[in-house]
Scaffold this active site. Structure first.
Site, PDB file in Angstrom:
ATOM      1  N   ARG A 182      11.918  62.796  13.697  1.00 50.96           N
ATOM      2  CA  ARG A 182      11.273  63.363  14.796  1.00 50.96           C
ATOM      3  C   ARG A 182      11.621  64.998  14.958  1.00 50.96           C
ATOM      4  O   ARG A 182      12.552  65.416  13.816  1.00 50.96           O
ATOM      5  CB  ARG A 182      12.023  62.935  15.955  1.00 50.96           C
ATOM      6  CG  ARG A 182      13.695  62.854  15.846  1.00 50.96           C
ATOM      7  CD  ARG A 182      14.308  62.702  17.045  1.00 50.96           C
ATOM      8  NE  ARG A 182      14.148  63.988  17.682  1.00 50.96           N
ATOM      9  CZ  ARG A 182      14.832  65.409  17.382  1.00 50.96           C
ATOM     10  NH1 ARG A 182      15.700  65.303  16.244  1.00 50.96           N
ATOM     11  NH2 ARG A 182      14.384  66.287  17.942  1.00 50.96           N
ATOM     12  N   ALA A 214       9.517  68.525  15.927  1.00 55.52           N
ATOM     13  CA  ALA A 214       8.277  69.180  15.313  1.00 55.52           C
ATOM     14  C   ALA A 214       8.144  69.481  13.943  1.00 55.52           C
ATOM     15  O   ALA A 214       7.260  68.961  13.352  1.00 55.52           O
ATOM     16  CB  ALA A 214       7.919  70.441  16.382  1.00 55.52           C
ATOM     17  N   ARG A 270       1.599  60.743  17.109  1.00 57.83           N
ATOM     18  CA  ARG A 270       2.318  61.295  18.370  1.00 57.83           C
ATOM     19  C   ARG A 270       1.264  62.580  18.755  1.00 57.83           C
ATOM     20  O   ARG A 270       0.857  63.017  17.711  1.00 57.83           O
ATOM     21  CB  ARG A 270       3.766  61.954  18.130  1.00 57.83           C
ATOM     22  CG  ARG A 270       4.782  60.697  18.142  1.00 57.83           C
ATOM     23  CD  ARG A 270       6.110  61.093  17.879  1.00 57.83           C
ATOM     24  NE  ARG A 270       6.587  61.735  19.256  1.00 57.83           N
ATOM     25  CZ  ARG A 270       7.832  62.090  19.417  1.00 57.83           C
ATOM     26  NH1 ARG A 270       8.594  62.303  18.471  1.00 57.83           N
ATOM     27  NH2 ARG A 270       8.461  62.143  20.652  1.00 57.83           N
ATOM     28  N   GLN A 299      18.844  62.782  22.334  1.00 59.83           N
ATOM     29  CA  GLN A 299      18.822  63.616  21.007  1.00 59.83           C
ATOM     30  C   GLN A 299      19.865  64.483  21.046  1.00 59.83           C
ATOM     31  O   GLN A 299      20.427  65.195  20.106  1.00 59.83           O
ATOM     32  CB  GLN A 299      17.545  64.282  20.830  1.00 59.83           C
ATOM     33  CG  GLN A 299      16.314  63.499  20.485  1.00 59.83           C
ATOM     34  CD  GLN A 299      15.535  62.929  21.843  1.00 59.83           C
ATOM     35  OE1 GLN A 299      16.118  63.017  22.858  1.00 59.83           O
ATOM     36  NE2 GLN A 299      14.197  62.888  21.643  1.00 59.83           N
ATOM     37  N   ASP A 356       7.812  72.278  20.899  1.00 57.83           N
ATOM     38  CA  ASP A 356       6.729  71.423  20.273  1.00 57.83           C
ATOM     39  C   ASP A 356       5.343  71.863  20.110  1.00 57.83           C
ATOM     40  O   ASP A 356       4.745  71.693  19.272  1.00 57.83           O
ATOM     41  CB  ASP A 356       6.611  70.099  20.723  1.00 57.83           C
ATOM     42  CG  ASP A 356       8.055  68.968  20.577  1.00 57.83           C
ATOM     43  OD1 ASP A 356       8.914  69.521  21.227  1.00 57.83           O
ATOM     44  OD2 ASP A 356       8.144  68.335  19.523  1.00 57.83           O
TER      45      ASP A 356
HETATM   46  O1  MRU Z   1      10.698  63.707  21.075  1.00 59.02           O
HETATM   47  P1  MRU Z   1      11.354  64.627  19.921  1.00 59.02           P
HETATM   48  O2  MRU Z   1      12.753  64.316  19.546  1.00 59.02           O
HETATM   49  O3  MRU Z   1      10.349  64.672  18.680  1.00 59.02           O
HETATM   50  O4  MRU Z   1      11.308  65.996  20.633  1.00 59.02           O
HETATM   51  C1  MRU Z   1      11.864  66.992  20.073  1.00 59.02           C
HETATM   52  C2  MRU Z   1      11.962  68.326  20.646  1.00 59.02           C
HETATM   53  O5  MRU Z   1      11.551  68.465  21.873  1.00 59.02           O
HETATM   54  C3  MRU Z   1      12.581  69.353  19.896  1.00 59.02           C
HETATM   55  O6  MRU Z   1      13.301  70.261  20.939  1.00 59.02           O
HETATM   56  C4  MRU Z   1      11.404  70.213  19.603  1.00 59.02           C
HETATM   57  O7  MRU Z   1      10.726  69.246  18.447  1.00 59.02           O
HETATM   58  C5  MRU Z   1      11.734  71.447  18.449  1.00 59.02           C
HETATM   59  S1  MRU Z   1      12.361  70.904  16.994  1.00 59.02           S
HETATM   60  C6  MRU Z   1      13.105  72.175  16.160  1.00 59.02           C
END
Ligand code: MRU
Length: 343
Positions: free
Chosen positions: A55, A57, A89, A184, A225
């Site tokens: 997970r 981005a 996703r 997270q 993202d």
């Molecule tokens: O649902 P996730 O855990 O994939 O969401 C991730 C985020 O919102 C992060 O802040 C984003 O991807 C930036 S990661 C460098």
């Protein structure tokens, strides 16, 4: 990233490729368990992105790039593989950017997947170098979700400047939003900060305003993202309210992201597709119910923060105001190769 698991020190990335297997740290079970998962085909990759084994981005983008290389090795239809991977996703731009980039070079998919991931790692490092300039000695920085090495193959986006500040002896301190429903922050960001020996406190998601008002937060850095042409951006649900609170309290609010997260095909945040995930993620914590089974839940995974709340965008090319994002707009997909020669 350097980690110490069970007394063994390792330098490891969040995702990598040992042809024909994609390897990834299982981000669903950290910090309780450290496990590497093997991905053997496109359908396993689809599930791993969807269920958030991998997970964040840029890490999702890296896994997707390797997914095209793997499909090529397995003799599969690459366009079809790309479609399946992209459907895992909807919100993170990096997923689409990475698949399209490798498909543009599909005759040499393995080579370009490797180049893509090396570029992401170098870009994450440069975000750290650039962002470090904003961080003074002993500053208290609030972050949301996990935008660390786990989310960005290595270094991180929001955490990269904090890592660099720490390495340069500035002793940053991090307020870590727990980031319900998937935690997270509490699980992954805290784990990374422990590994790095960076001072931090995990806080409940609703504690940020209290701390900001008390003068306990010097700046906010978050990842993204998807960032649109006008600078609106999607990030983990709860980011928007932190941005509003930061503005209310006169605190600088930065977004850290590489080129692959920018989507210049859409004008503003209203056009970003927002993923809605299962009710169980809200109604349970680690599989234990916390709400009556009769209650319904609603679980949007991301929100959109309007550009007016953003002090600056920390990128591998420097730090930009929203009015300056046009400087990045001219860069096509192959610009992602610019950084690789320096690796
Ligand atoms: O649902 P996730 O855990 O994939 O969401 C991730 C985020 O919102 C992060 O802040 C984003 O991807 C930036 S990661 C460098």
């Amino acid at each position: 990233m350097n980690i110490n698991v069970g007394g063994t020190k390792r330098n490891i990335r969040a995702v990598w490729y040992e042809e024909p297997v994609i390897k990834m740290i299982d981000q669903r079970i950290l910090p309780d368990e450290f496990k590497i998962v093997d991905i053997r085909d496109t359908s396993e990759l689809y599930s791993a992105i969807r269920n958030m084994t991998v997970r964040g981005a840029p890490s999702i983008g890296a896994a997707a790039a390797y997914g095209i290389a793997q499909a090529s090795y397995l003799g599969k239809d690459l366009e079809e593989a790309g479609k399946i991977i992209k459907s895992s996703r909807p919100t993170a731009n990096d997923l689409f950017f990475a698949v399209d980039f490798v498909l543009q070079h599909k005759q040499e998919a393995r080579k370009y997947a490797d180049l893509y991931v090396e570029s992401i790692v170098e870009r994450s490092r440069l975000i750290g170098v650039n962002g470090n300039e904003l961080i003074g000695d002993r500053k208290k920085i609030l972050t949301h979700c996990n935008a660390g090495a786990l989310a960005s193959v290595d270094y991180g986006t929001a955490l990269s400047p904090i890592r660099m500040a720490n390495e340069s002896g500035k002793k940053p301190f991090v307020w870590v939003d727990e980031t319900r429903p998937r935690l997270q922050g509490a699980r992954l960001t805290a784990w990374e900060l422990v590994q790095e020996g960076i001072g931090h406190n995990v806080i409940a998601d609703n504690a940020a305003g209290f701390l900001m008002k008390r003068g306990e937060v010097d700046m906010v850095i978050v990842g993204a993202d998807r960032i649109t042409s006008n600078g609106d951006f999607a990030n983990k649900i709860g980011t928007y309210e932190k941005a509003v609170l930061a503005r209310e309290n006169g605190i600088n609010f930065y977004v850290a992201a590489p080129l692959s997260t920018f989507d210049f095909t859409i004008e503003n945040g209203n056009e970003i597709p927002i993923e809605v995930r299962t009710e169980e993620e809200v109604k349970e914590i680690k599989g234990v119910p916390v709400s009556p089974k009769e209650s319904a839940a609603y679980n949007p995974a991301f929100d959109v923060t309007p550009t007016k709340y953003v002090t600056g965008y920390i990128t591998e090319y420097g730090i930009f105001k929203s009015s300056e994002l046009g400087n990045l707009k001219t860069k096509g997909k192959d610009s992602i190769l610019e950084q690789v020669s320096k690796v």
